[in-house]
Structure formats: C-alpha cells, structure tokens
Design a protein around this motif. Sequence first.
Motif, PDB file in Angstrom:
ATOM      1  N   GLU A  16       0.843  -1.190   0.000  1.00 36.77           N
ATOM      2  CA  GLU A  16       0.000   0.000   0.000  1.00 36.77           C
ATOM      3  C   GLU A  16       0.882   1.246   0.000  1.00 36.77           C
ATOM      4  O   GLU A  16       0.594   2.241  -0.678  1.00 36.77           O
ATOM      5  N   PRO A  19       3.666   0.548  -3.870  1.00 33.71           N
ATOM      6  CA  PRO A  19       3.171  -0.393  -4.886  1.00 33.71           C
ATOM      7  C   PRO A  19       4.311  -0.832  -5.805  1.00 33.71           C
ATOM      8  O   PRO A  19       5.143  -0.006  -6.205  1.00 33.71           O
ATOM      9  N   SER A  93      -4.116  -4.555  -2.818  1.00 35.84           N
ATOM     10  CA  SER A  93      -3.628  -3.191  -2.612  1.00 35.84           C
ATOM     11  C   SER A  93      -4.452  -2.195  -3.417  1.00 35.84           C
ATOM     12  O   SER A  93      -4.442  -2.218  -4.655  1.00 35.84           O
ATOM     13  N   GLU A  94      -5.147  -1.324  -2.733  1.00 39.26           N
ATOM     14  CA  GLU A  94      -5.935  -0.291  -3.399  1.00 39.26           C
ATOM     15  C   GLU A  94      -5.027   0.631  -4.216  1.00 39.26           C
ATOM     16  O   GLU A  94      -5.355   1.031  -5.335  1.00 39.26           O
ATOM     17  N   HIS A  95      -3.860   0.943  -3.648  1.00 39.42           N
ATOM     18  CA  HIS A  95      -2.912   1.835  -4.321  1.00 39.42           C
ATOM     19  C   HIS A  95      -2.386   1.209  -5.613  1.00 39.42           C
ATOM     20  O   HIS A  95      -2.337   1.863  -6.659  1.00 39.42           O
ATOM     21  N   GLN A 116     -10.621  -5.652  -6.028  1.00 36.40           N
ATOM     22  CA  GLN A 116      -9.769  -5.549  -4.844  1.00 36.40           C
ATOM     23  C   GLN A 116     -10.124  -6.683  -3.893  1.00 36.40           C
ATOM     24  O   GLN A 116     -11.275  -6.831  -3.477  1.00 36.40           O
TER      25      GLN A 116
END
Length: 415
Positions: A16, A19, A93-95, A116
């Motif tokens: 996060e 990345p 990982s959202e990022h 996600q």
Amino acid sequence: MTSTDARDTELAAQYEAYPYPERDPREETKRLLIGSPSHLREIDYWVFGARRPRSQPLRALVAGCGTGDGAIMLATQMARSNRPGEVVCVDRSEHALKIAKSRAEARNLSNISFIQGSLTDPETLPSQFDYIDCCGVLHHLPAPLETLKVLEQALLPGGGMGLMVYAPYGRTGVYMVQEALERLTPFSESPSTRLDIAKRVMRTLPATAWLRQNGNFGDHLTGGDAGLYDLLLNPRDRAYTIGAFLDLLTEAGLEPSCLMEPARYDPALFLPDPKLRARVENLSWREKAEVAESLTGNMATHVAYVVRNGSRPTPPDFCDPASVPVMREIPGDELAKQILPNSTLPFAFGTLTVPVPLPTQARSILPLIDGERTVGDIAAIMQERGLSERKFFTVWAELFSRLESLNRVLLLPPL
C-alpha cells in the motif's frame, strides 16, 4: 482457507505504501513492457499447445496483479490482435490497483477489469478461467500450496497457469542483507522508517557484501523506493530451487508444460566437454534442471507454464506443411542479424551468454517467418532458392527445435 499472520499484515502495508513495481501511467504512451509469463503467443503455445482457436474467447485471471505489468501486456496483445475475452485483475492493494487502472485507461483497454481482494480469501475469485497468471506472488504468501490449490480449482478444463517464483542461488546476497535489516529495522516499524534505514545501509554497504557482486537483478539500484523495499525489506520472501518448485507443483496437482526458457534448464548447452554431455544425457529431465540451476548459479527466478497433471498439451507437428510458425517477439530478420559468421546465436540466459549452434540456412529462413506463411510456403520459397524440399525439412527440424527451446519461434493456433 489460509489465515493471515503478522507478516502478511506487514506485507499488505508494504504494497500500500510502495506499490510494486513502480510504474507511471504516463509511460504507457511510449512503450509496452514485454515479459514472461502471460505473453499471448506463449499462452497459445505452451498452455494450449497451439490447438485452441484464436476465435475462442480467452478468460484470464491475473492473481496478484500489482501495478499491472502482466495484465496490461496480455490485455493489450489481445486487443491488438482482436482476440475476444477478458483479463480480470485481482490485488488487495488499493494503491496498486489504482495505478494498474490508470495504465489501462491510458491505453483505452476495454477488455480488462479490476477486483480488490486477497487471494487468501476464497470469496475473492469470481469465476473460473482458461488461464491464470500468478507471477511473483506465491513466494510472499503465508501458505503458497493452499493458494495454488485454490487457483488450480479455478481453472476451466484444459486451462493452465503462468507462474513465477524466486530462486535462491541467483539471489545470493539478498537474504544476507534481509537478515541484517530485520535486526536493524524490525518489521514492526513503519514502512517509511524501514526504507530510510535500508537506504542508509546501502549507501555504506561493505564492498565485500555478496549483494554488491550479484548482477542478476537491479531492483535495488534502478527500481526506486518500491524496488529497494521489495528486494530487501519484504517481510516474507521464500525462494525455491527448481526441485522444490516442481515438488510444490506436484502437491497442487500440476505439472510444467514449459520451464522458461526450456534450454536454460539443459546443462548440455553450456557443458561442451563430450564426457560431461554423455553423463548429462543419462540424467532425468528433473535432474538436468537441478544440475543446470546449481552450475549456472544465476537463476534468480523460475518462470513456468503449468497445467493439471496428465494434461500437458502436444503441439502440432512443426514439420507439418500446414503449420504456421511465428516469432515470439523479435522479428525473424532481426534475429537473423544476431547470428555470427560461425552460425552460432549468442543467447543470454540472464547474465550467462551461451553460443547456440544453428543451421547455416537459418539466416535465410528466419526472415520468412511472419506468422502468415505456412511451413510449406517457406519450404517452397527455399526450394526456389536452391534448397531441396528434403534438405529443407531436415534443416527446419533442427532450427525450430533449437529456437523453440529458446522461446523464440513458436506455432500459431488455428483461427
């Protein structure tokens, strides 16, 4: 299914914050990153044996897509060749997903979607797939075997996977520095603090450190903060010898259809001594691969295409006049220019360059491989140039076998 642990939580925080790999979506207008696994022509050949029609929709999963290298490559290749299907990307990982999405948007890709979620959660996978990419993921998971079994269950009949795991010998020096950094900056500290300490260590790393001698990778030198963190600060980093990797596949009900590149795992290629080659010939396929890894010492990863046990595909006869050969990536005329006057092709297996002998006619034949001409078409052209049909097929058998083992010439599947 697998439960997470403290190190897994720390791993999630790492990706996060940093990345991996570092990618700028604005670069998509300038270049397409190419690699293995998940190159479309490789999937067609090594997973489906060049027998699955190109008109048949391909449903692909990228399990742990990170910032999207493999997913963007595959989706772009499918779009460029008007191949029907979809690439589904999963990452927790959202990022990282945000970066992958931005890269897809920069390319106007409509055949790619993003989810996600964690691969350790059985509810994450939405369906079944013809092909699954799991590249650089298994060696970071709490229970790689359990996850690999879940992925195997998500394969449609006749499907396969592209996998990459780290290998120990080619990463000599990495684990020594990892151990030192674990003591200097424990996993409990914030990612930014740990990165700062790692940078300080690298600025004054002793000249005797094995990491300084190892040129098999360069993430810590050119991969930015994410590259340095992933290589030296990763809270869980397993490495598999080729034997251990094959054992993992067997336990998951899988077998390799190809180790990339196949010739890399044949020690006869770099052992010219006749007595040594005779001994190599008495070894099993697995033993040859183990000897190759041990002697070369530069394998930092193992890349493989795998299928369910007992379902390894048999490609069409490459000497069939109706077969259509295709260059994997480098055009035939460009590859021909790399052949030396003694008819050897200097081929780099990472940091090891080996002279690969080719037939003298290779320079004339390679430019004729365009993904449209059949073997019969090429034979006819060469016959007009004075090479008899019988001689051509003798030469072609040697040429294709050599270049297939280097993953440079493959066969196209039918339309």
